[in-house]
Design a protein around this motif. Structure first.
Motif, mmCIF file in Angstrom:
data_model
loop_
_atom_site.group_PDB
_atom_site.id
_atom_site.type_symbol
_atom_site.label_atom_id
_atom_site.label_comp_id
_atom_site.label_asym_id
_atom_site.label_seq_id
_atom_site.Cartn_x
_atom_site.Cartn_y
_atom_site.Cartn_z
ATOM 1 N N THR A 63 0.854 -1.187 0.000
ATOM 2 C CA THR A 63 0.000 0.000 0.000
ATOM 3 C C THR A 63 0.887 1.234 0.000
ATOM 4 O O THR A 63 2.007 1.210 0.529
ATOM 5 N N PRO A 65 2.382 4.778 1.204
ATOM 6 C CA PRO A 65 2.480 5.373 2.550
ATOM 7 C C PRO A 65 1.414 6.450 2.728
ATOM 8 O O PRO A 65 1.020 7.116 1.793
ATOM 9 N N ARG A 66 0.959 6.604 3.975
ATOM 10 C CA ARG A 66 -0.105 7.572 4.257
ATOM 11 C C ARG A 66 0.363 9.004 4.109
ATOM 12 O O ARG A 66 -0.377 9.863 3.675
ATOM 13 N N ASP A 67 1.600 9.288 4.500
ATOM 14 C CA ASP A 67 2.096 10.663 4.461
ATOM 15 C C ASP A 67 3.050 10.862 3.273
ATOM 16 O O ASP A 67 4.091 11.462 3.411
ATOM 17 N N SER A 68 2.672 10.376 2.125
ATOM 18 C CA SER A 68 3.575 10.415 0.981
ATOM 19 C C SER A 68 3.870 11.842 0.524
ATOM 20 O O SER A 68 4.918 12.117 -0.021
ATOM 21 N N SER A 70 4.262 14.519 2.502
ATOM 22 C CA SER A 70 5.042 15.300 3.460
ATOM 23 C C SER A 70 6.499 14.844 3.576
ATOM 24 O O SER A 70 7.259 15.451 4.317
ATOM 25 N N ARG A 71 6.885 13.784 2.887
ATOM 26 C CA ARG A 71 8.272 13.319 2.971
ATOM 27 C C ARG A 71 9.181 14.194 2.133
ATOM 28 O O ARG A 71 8.881 14.504 1.003
#
Length: 75
Positions: A63, A65-68, A70-71
């Protein structure tokens, strides 16, 4: 070609090409063959991955990533 002769006249007076003039040099054929192998490999890879990738993603439970968003990568 003499100075008074036009390019069309010079072409008309030229001898007809022989069979060897129509062939590629052996080195050229080798280069073309060497370049066609990786081109075929790339096309085959793209076709196979286009079919297999969705199945692999679901089978491996991958899946995003949830914070894709903000990286940030700092180099």
């Amino acid at each position: 070609m003499s100075p008074a002769e036009t390019p069309a006249q010079a072409a008309a007076d030229a001898p007809p090409p022989t069979l060897n003039d129509d062939r590629l040099a052996s080195g050229d054929v080798l280069v073309i063959g060497v370049l066609m192998v990786p081109a075929f490999t790339v096309l085959l890879n793209e076709m196979l991955l286009g079919v297999a990738l969705p199945t692999l993603i679901s089978d491996l439970d991958i899946t995003p990533p949830r914070d894709s968003g903000s990286r940030r990568v700092i180099c």
